[in-house]
Design a protein around this motif. Sequence first.
Motif, mmCIF file in Angstrom:
data_model
loop_
_atom_site.group_PDB
_atom_site.id
_atom_site.type_symbol
_atom_site.label_atom_id
_atom_site.label_comp_id
_atom_site.label_asym_id
_atom_site.label_seq_id
_atom_site.Cartn_x
_atom_site.Cartn_y
_atom_site.Cartn_z
ATOM 1 N N GLU A 12 4.712 17.713 3.066
ATOM 2 C CA GLU A 12 5.411 18.180 4.265
ATOM 3 C C GLU A 12 4.639 17.806 5.526
ATOM 4 N N HIS A 13 3.312 17.945 5.453
ATOM 5 C CA HIS A 13 2.480 17.615 6.611
ATOM 6 C C HIS A 13 2.606 16.133 6.976
ATOM 7 N N LEU A 14 2.652 15.271 5.946
ATOM 8 C CA LEU A 14 2.727 13.828 6.186
ATOM 9 C C LEU A 14 4.021 13.424 6.881
ATOM 10 N N LYS A 15 5.077 14.211 6.685
ATOM 11 C CA LYS A 15 6.351 13.885 7.326
ATOM 12 C C LYS A 15 6.275 14.021 8.839
ATOM 13 N N ASP A 16 5.422 14.956 9.321
ATOM 14 C CA ASP A 16 5.398 15.278 10.748
ATOM 15 C C ASP A 16 4.158 14.778 11.481
ATOM 16 N N CYS A 17 3.097 14.432 10.744
ATOM 17 C CA CYS A 17 1.841 14.063 11.394
ATOM 18 C C CYS A 17 1.687 12.537 11.378
ATOM 19 N N GLU A 18 1.814 11.927 12.530
ATOM 20 C CA GLU A 18 1.779 10.469 12.619
ATOM 21 C C GLU A 18 0.416 9.900 12.237
ATOM 22 N N SER A 19 -0.675 10.553 12.699
ATOM 23 C CA SER A 19 -2.006 10.009 12.422
ATOM 24 C C SER A 19 -2.338 10.073 10.932
ATOM 25 N N CYS A 20 -2.001 11.204 10.281
ATOM 26 C CA CYS A 20 -2.264 11.319 8.840
ATOM 27 C C CYS A 20 -1.393 10.338 8.051
ATOM 28 N N SER A 21 -0.128 10.190 8.486
ATOM 29 C CA SER A 21 0.776 9.259 7.802
ATOM 30 C C SER A 21 0.249 7.838 7.891
ATOM 31 N N LYS A 22 -0.304 7.495 9.066
ATOM 32 C CA LYS A 22 -0.847 6.153 9.242
ATOM 33 C C LYS A 22 -2.024 5.924 8.295
ATOM 34 N N GLU A 23 -2.919 6.927 8.213
ATOM 35 C CA GLU A 23 -4.070 6.801 7.304
ATOM 36 C C GLU A 23 -3.611 6.720 5.853
ATOM 37 N N TYR A 24 -2.598 7.539 5.516
ATOM 38 C CA TYR A 24 -2.068 7.547 4.151
ATOM 39 C C TYR A 24 -1.526 6.161 3.782
ATOM 40 N N ASP A 25 -0.756 5.536 4.707
ATOM 41 C CA ASP A 25 -0.209 4.201 4.456
ATOM 42 C C ASP A 25 -1.323 3.169 4.315
ATOM 43 N N GLU A 26 -2.390 3.323 5.109
ATOM 44 C CA GLU A 26 -3.513 2.384 5.019
ATOM 45 C C GLU A 26 -4.208 2.496 3.663
ATOM 46 N N VAL A 27 -4.352 3.734 3.177
ATOM 47 C CA VAL A 27 -4.979 3.938 1.862
ATOM 48 C C VAL A 27 -4.110 3.317 0.766
ATOM 49 N N ARG A 28 -2.785 3.545 0.840
ATOM 50 C CA ARG A 28 -1.872 2.953 -0.154
ATOM 51 C C ARG A 28 -1.951 1.427 -0.113
ATOM 52 N N PHE A 29 -2.009 0.887 1.109
ATOM 53 C CA PHE A 29 -2.080 -0.568 1.269
ATOM 54 C C PHE A 29 -3.381 -1.098 0.661
ATOM 55 N N GLY A 30 -4.494 -0.417 0.953
ATOM 56 C CA GLY A 30 -5.775 -0.832 0.392
ATOM 57 C C GLY A 30 -5.798 -0.747 -1.127
ATOM 58 N N ALA A 31 -5.184 0.319 -1.659
ATOM 59 C CA ALA A 31 -5.130 0.477 -3.118
ATOM 60 C C ALA A 31 -4.312 -0.644 -3.746
ATOM 61 N N ALA A 32 -3.211 -1.007 -3.074
ATOM 62 C CA ALA A 32 -2.375 -2.103 -3.593
ATOM 63 C C ALA A 32 -3.154 -3.416 -3.608
ATOM 64 N N LEU A 33 -3.909 -3.664 -2.547
ATOM 65 C CA LEU A 33 -4.724 -4.889 -2.504
ATOM 66 C C LEU A 33 -5.806 -4.865 -3.582
ATOM 67 N N ALA A 34 -6.407 -3.692 -3.780
ATOM 68 C CA ALA A 34 -7.514 -3.598 -4.727
ATOM 69 C C ALA A 34 -7.068 -3.943 -6.148
ATOM 70 N N ARG A 35 -5.768 -3.682 -6.458
ATOM 71 C CA ARG A 35 -5.287 -3.987 -7.802
ATOM 72 C C ARG A 35 -5.282 -5.486 -8.092
ATOM 73 N N HIS A 36 -5.325 -6.302 -7.031
ATOM 74 C CA HIS A 36 -5.323 -7.752 -7.235
ATOM 75 C C HIS A 36 -6.731 -8.330 -7.335
ATOM 76 N N LEU A 37 -7.754 -7.486 -7.173
ATOM 77 C CA LEU A 37 -9.128 -7.991 -7.202
ATOM 78 C C LEU A 37 -9.635 -8.113 -8.643
ATOM 79 N N ALA A 38 -10.492 -9.073 -8.845
ATOM 80 C CA ALA A 38 -11.122 -9.223 -10.168
ATOM 81 C C ALA A 38 -12.202 -8.159 -10.342
#
Length: 288
Positions: A12-38
């Motif tokens: 619920e907090h992520l729906k309304d908090c822009e700064s936390c949502s931005k960090e959350y998306d960055e973490v997801r993006f980093g995790a997605a990239l990390a899956r492609h690393l050897a």
Amino acid sequence: MLPPQESARVSEHLKDCESCSKEYDEVRFGAALARHLARASAPEGLWSSIERRWEETPVVSSAKGQPFWLAIRRPRLAAAGVVLALGLGVVAATLRRIGLLHRADRPSGVAMGTSVGGPRTTPAVTSTQFDLGAYLEPLRAASPEQSYRLISAVSPGFVTLDKQEALRNAGLSALQKESPLPGYRLLAYRASKVGESRVVQLVYGKGNEAFSVFVAPRQLRFSYGKETCVVAKVLGIRCQKVDCPFQKSYVFGEGRFHCALVSKWLSTDQVAAVMRYFISAHKGSEEG
């Protein structure tokens, strides 16, 4: 990993908090990239140094009523931070090596393999492929609200251009309509250099909906991380569809351009309208 009640509260907090949502998306993006690393072995003595941190850092007593994750013993939190920092360092180093992240000391537009202010140490390699995998991956499980942020976010290595320059590079300067779909407007126009070619990203949005179109010269091929493409027809238009049930992304082209349409919820009619818009603009262009 949170208990259900805490998980719901954070969601619920992520729906309304822009700064936390931005960090959350960055973490997801980093995790997605990390899956492609050897995989790589950790340095000798790494775990011993983490254990020393545990012993040297005092325990913090938890205050009554505070969220449970703040009551974790600081040594464990410090150890987790060390591991996370090491992991992110590896990700950042890898991204810099493959050109997805620009070093602060490397001016925009300088090709990989070129030494700034000194002799070239390795020959510049002309790239013929642009990988959309890191951009597509977070969309797999994204909700409608998340997909808007993910689609409209700046792609790695892209910088904002002057609008007319972006439209000219995308082969759209002759079109009178600025958007391929009624009600949608052009929100962002960016570009990135891949070898000797320039890829343009155009983001269109309406309310909490968005789609993105990447336009590249015909000689530059798109790839899609772990996703593949299948031959498809959309209302008579021959194209390729990214073979993923969690998104509606297509590759199509005409003349010396080809495009990658990245969307989550566009209908078949809307997809066809976007394709016709770009095909009509590129139809007169010379074959690559």
